[in-house]
Motif scaffolding. Structure first.
Motif, PDB file in Angstrom:
ATOM      1  N   GLN A  67       0.821  -1.215   0.000  1.00 42.31           N
ATOM      2  CA  GLN A  67       0.000   0.000   0.000  1.00 42.31           C
ATOM      3  C   GLN A  67       0.858   1.269   0.000  1.00 42.31           C
ATOM      4  N   PHE A  68       2.095   1.166   0.470  1.00 46.00           N
ATOM      5  CA  PHE A  68       2.989   2.339   0.397  1.00 46.00           C
ATOM      6  C   PHE A  68       3.070   2.828  -1.052  1.00 46.00           C
ATOM      7  N   ALA A  69       3.052   1.857  -2.008  1.00 46.58           N
ATOM      8  CA  ALA A  69       3.098   2.202  -3.436  1.00 46.58           C
ATOM      9  C   ALA A  69       1.694   2.412  -4.003  1.00 46.58           C
ATOM     10  N   TYR A 135      -0.716   9.664   7.281  1.00 47.27           N
ATOM     11  CA  TYR A 135      -0.054   9.444   8.568  1.00 47.27           C
ATOM     12  C   TYR A 135      -0.250   8.009   9.028  1.00 47.27           C
ATOM     13  N   CYS A 136       0.535   7.615  10.004  1.00 48.06           N
ATOM     14  CA  CYS A 136       0.466   6.265  10.560  1.00 48.06           C
ATOM     15  C   CYS A 136      -0.035   6.399  12.002  1.00 48.06           C
ATOM     16  N   ALA A 137      -1.219   5.844  12.273  1.00 44.88           N
ATOM     17  CA  ALA A 137      -1.910   6.100  13.544  1.00 44.88           C
ATOM     18  C   ALA A 137      -1.150   5.597  14.770  1.00 44.88           C
ATOM     19  N   ASN A 138      -0.477   4.476  14.599  1.00 45.16           N
ATOM     20  CA  ASN A 138       0.263   3.901  15.736  1.00 45.16           C
ATOM     21  C   ASN A 138       1.630   3.434  15.238  1.00 45.16           C
ATOM     22  N   ASN A 139       2.672   3.973  15.856  1.00 44.24           N
ATOM     23  CA  ASN A 139       4.026   3.641  15.413  1.00 44.24           C
ATOM     24  C   ASN A 139       4.526   2.417  16.175  1.00 44.24           C
ATOM     25  N   THR A 140       4.370   1.295  15.525  1.00 44.44           N
ATOM     26  CA  THR A 140       4.590  -0.026  16.097  1.00 44.44           C
ATOM     27  C   THR A 140       5.981  -0.184  16.705  1.00 44.44           C
ATOM     28  N   ILE A 141       6.976   0.390  16.061  1.00 45.64           N
ATOM     29  CA  ILE A 141       8.359   0.174  16.488  1.00 45.64           C
ATOM     30  C   ILE A 141       8.742   1.117  17.628  1.00 45.64           C
ATOM     31  N   CYS A 159      -4.666   6.830   6.193  1.00 44.02           N
ATOM     32  CA  CYS A 159      -4.079   6.404   7.468  1.00 44.02           C
ATOM     33  C   CYS A 159      -3.691   4.930   7.484  1.00 44.02           C
ATOM     34  N   ASP A 160      -2.456   4.676   7.891  1.00 44.30           N
ATOM     35  CA  ASP A 160      -1.970   3.314   8.150  1.00 44.30           C
ATOM     36  C   ASP A 160      -2.376   2.956   9.583  1.00 44.30           C
ATOM     37  N   MET A 161      -3.351   2.058   9.719  1.00 43.49           N
ATOM     38  CA  MET A 161      -3.801   1.621  11.050  1.00 43.49           C
ATOM     39  C   MET A 161      -3.383   0.184  11.333  1.00 43.49           C
ATOM     40  N   SER A 162      -2.264  -0.246  10.741  1.00 39.27           N
ATOM     41  CA  SER A 162      -1.867  -1.651  10.864  1.00 39.27           C
ATOM     42  C   SER A 162      -1.818  -2.140  12.304  1.00 39.27           C
ATOM     43  N   SER A 163      -1.350  -1.284  13.211  1.00 37.28           N
ATOM     44  CA  SER A 163      -1.146  -1.806  14.564  1.00 37.28           C
ATOM     45  C   SER A 163      -2.143  -1.280  15.586  1.00 37.28           C
ATOM     46  N   ASP A 164      -3.165  -0.537  15.159  1.00 38.38           N
ATOM     47  CA  ASP A 164      -4.195  -0.208  16.155  1.00 38.38           C
ATOM     48  C   ASP A 164      -5.634  -0.309  15.628  1.00 38.38           C
ATOM     49  N   ALA A 180      -4.628  -1.524   6.666  1.00 38.00           N
ATOM     50  CA  ALA A 180      -3.912  -2.223   7.729  1.00 38.00           C
ATOM     51  C   ALA A 180      -3.458  -3.595   7.262  1.00 38.00           C
ATOM     52  N   GLY A 181      -2.197  -3.890   7.477  1.00 37.77           N
ATOM     53  CA  GLY A 181      -1.738  -5.266   7.368  1.00 37.77           C
ATOM     54  C   GLY A 181      -2.410  -6.008   8.526  1.00 37.77           C
ATOM     55  N   ALA A 182      -2.964  -7.184   8.268  1.00 39.29           N
ATOM     56  CA  ALA A 182      -3.805  -7.839   9.275  1.00 39.29           C
ATOM     57  C   ALA A 182      -3.020  -8.425  10.442  1.00 39.29           C
ATOM     58  N   GLN A 183      -1.743  -8.678  10.254  1.00 40.61           N
ATOM     59  CA  GLN A 183      -1.027  -9.565  11.191  1.00 40.61           C
ATOM     60  C   GLN A 183      -0.759  -8.978  12.572  1.00 40.61           C
ATOM     61  N   LYS A 184      -1.003  -7.685  12.788  1.00 40.39           N
ATOM     62  CA  LYS A 184      -0.767  -7.143  14.116  1.00 40.39           C
ATOM     63  C   LYS A 184      -1.993  -7.334  15.007  1.00 40.39           C
ATOM     64  N   ASN A 185      -3.153  -6.983  14.489  1.00 41.42           N
ATOM     65  CA  ASN A 185      -4.308  -6.935  15.391  1.00 41.42           C
ATOM     66  C   ASN A 185      -5.582  -7.559  14.816  1.00 41.42           C
TER      67      ASN A 185
END
Ligand SMILES: *Cc1c(COP(=O)(O)O)cnc(C)c1O
Length: 349
Positions: A67-69, A135-141, A159-164, A180-185
């Motif tokens: 999705q970045f691309a 923007y990225c809602a939650n900065n996982t790292i 919005c990238d909500m991958s981790s929240d 969101a990539g599904a693998q976090k939450n």
């Protein structure tokens, strides 16, 4: 982390899905059986996040990174520009990727304080000609989280909500695109969820690959090619569990209590130092360190002996990270805090 009840539910029908004589892993994605799983999962997600009819839900492959691309390829337009908030590793990567396709202006960059904070609305420099604000809602790292939704006037929010995602209610109509990539939450790795305002689709660059065209994917209901069937099925089970826990509102109260317990301990500890500044702290990923790399390594080793797994910080930051995703029970945090207290005593603090 996934709830044990979800793993057990998957286990119970892994070889034979509802007396079909088949595993979900063996089904054709065009079969009636799978079409029902797909449609039901979409309805469950629509309900869980209260997605309005203006927005379409896509179940895709390729991870958040694809999705970045896909985002600039679809939304920037020919000779267009976009505004990016860089508050951590993934938003930085997304901005770099977008630069290949158009003009990127950086609305803010928290690298000046090692991504330990989220800039305030008044600090955002959003170009008025931007096609979207990212923007990225939650900065996982780094363990920081936006506690407000940026006001961008008429500029669509991406919005990238991958981790929240699914950890709290969001007003989906405030957003042009959520992904969101599904693998976090949400589900196992291999599924990416995109929720897009349909009016934004159809302006992709001519070089945009068909498999990344939101317009095409909407028209094909995510089935231009084979979707990640097993992961979609698992997402359905997760959403059943989520509903039984009071939905996203239920998740929000649990996550606040869970994270508060750990931050409260960190704020009073003479050994452990939290990374994120107050007001920017993530409820999902709590990052901390002792200030001594060897001691951090000792802590991580001891933690795994106590059954506290995956506590090592990301290789970019070192230190420790407690990922408190939806399925983490309060007892998990209590066990961690108990071990941290014991570790302090053992080190004469
Ligand atoms: C993990 C993560 C990514 C990268 O996800 P992939 O699915 O591996 O591409 C992007 N953004 C955020 C916020 C993440 O946590």
């Amino acid at each position: 982390m996934m709830p044990e009840s979800v793993l057990k539910a998957a286990q119970s029908e892994i070889t034979d899905y509802r007396s079909s004589g088949m595993s979900v892993m063996e089904m054709s994605h065009r079969s009636k059986l799978f079409a029902d799983i797909f449609a039901e999962t979409k309805v469950k997600l629509k309900k869980a996040l209260n997605v309005p009819d203006s927005h379409e839900i896509l179940f895709l492959q390729g991870g958040a990174t694809l999705q970045f691309a896909a985002i600039p390829l679809n939304l920037m337009g020919e000779c267009g520009s976009a505004s990016y908030a860089v508050t951590g590793n993934f938003s930085n990567l997304a901005a770099k990727e977008a630069e290949k396709y158009g003009k990127v202006s950086i609305a803010c960059n928290s690298a000046d304080r090692d991504h330990s904070y989220i800039p305030a609305q008044s600090e955002l420099k959003i170009g008025s000609d931007a096609e979207y604000f990212y923007y990225c809602a939650n900065n996982t790292i780094y363990g920081t989280e936006w506690h407000y939704v940026p006001d961008t006037k008429d500029i669509p929010l991406v919005c990238d909500m991958s981790s929240d995602i699914l950890s709290k209610p969001v007003n989906v109509s405030d957003f042009g695109l959520i992904y969101a990539g599904a693998q976090k939450n949400m589900a196992p790795a291999g599924l990416t969820v995109v929720i897009i305002d349909k009016s934004l689709a159809g302006n992709e660059l001519s070089v945009c690959p068909s498999v990344m065209s939101y317009d095409t994917l909407i028209k094909k209901d995510s089935m231009l090619n084979t979707p990640p069937c097993w992961c979609i099925y698992m997402l359905g089970l997760m959403l059943d569990w989520l509903e039984s826990m009071g939905g996203v509102a239920g998740m929000e109260s649990i996550k606040s209590a869970r994270a508060a317990k750990l931050y409260d301990f960190l704020d009073n500890s003479k050994l452990f130092i939290p990374h994120a500044e107050r007001g920017s702290r993530s409820d999902m990923n709590v990052t901390f360190r002792t200030g001594n790399d060897a001691l951090d390594a000792d802590f991580v080793r001891g933690a795994s002996k106590h059954g506290l797994l995956n506590i090592k910080g990301h290789r970019l930051t070192g230190g420790m990270r407690a990922s408190l995703y939806n399925a983490m029970p309060m007892e998990g945090v209590e066990a961690l805090v108990g071990y941290m207290k014991q570790f302090e005593v053992e080190h004469n603090v």
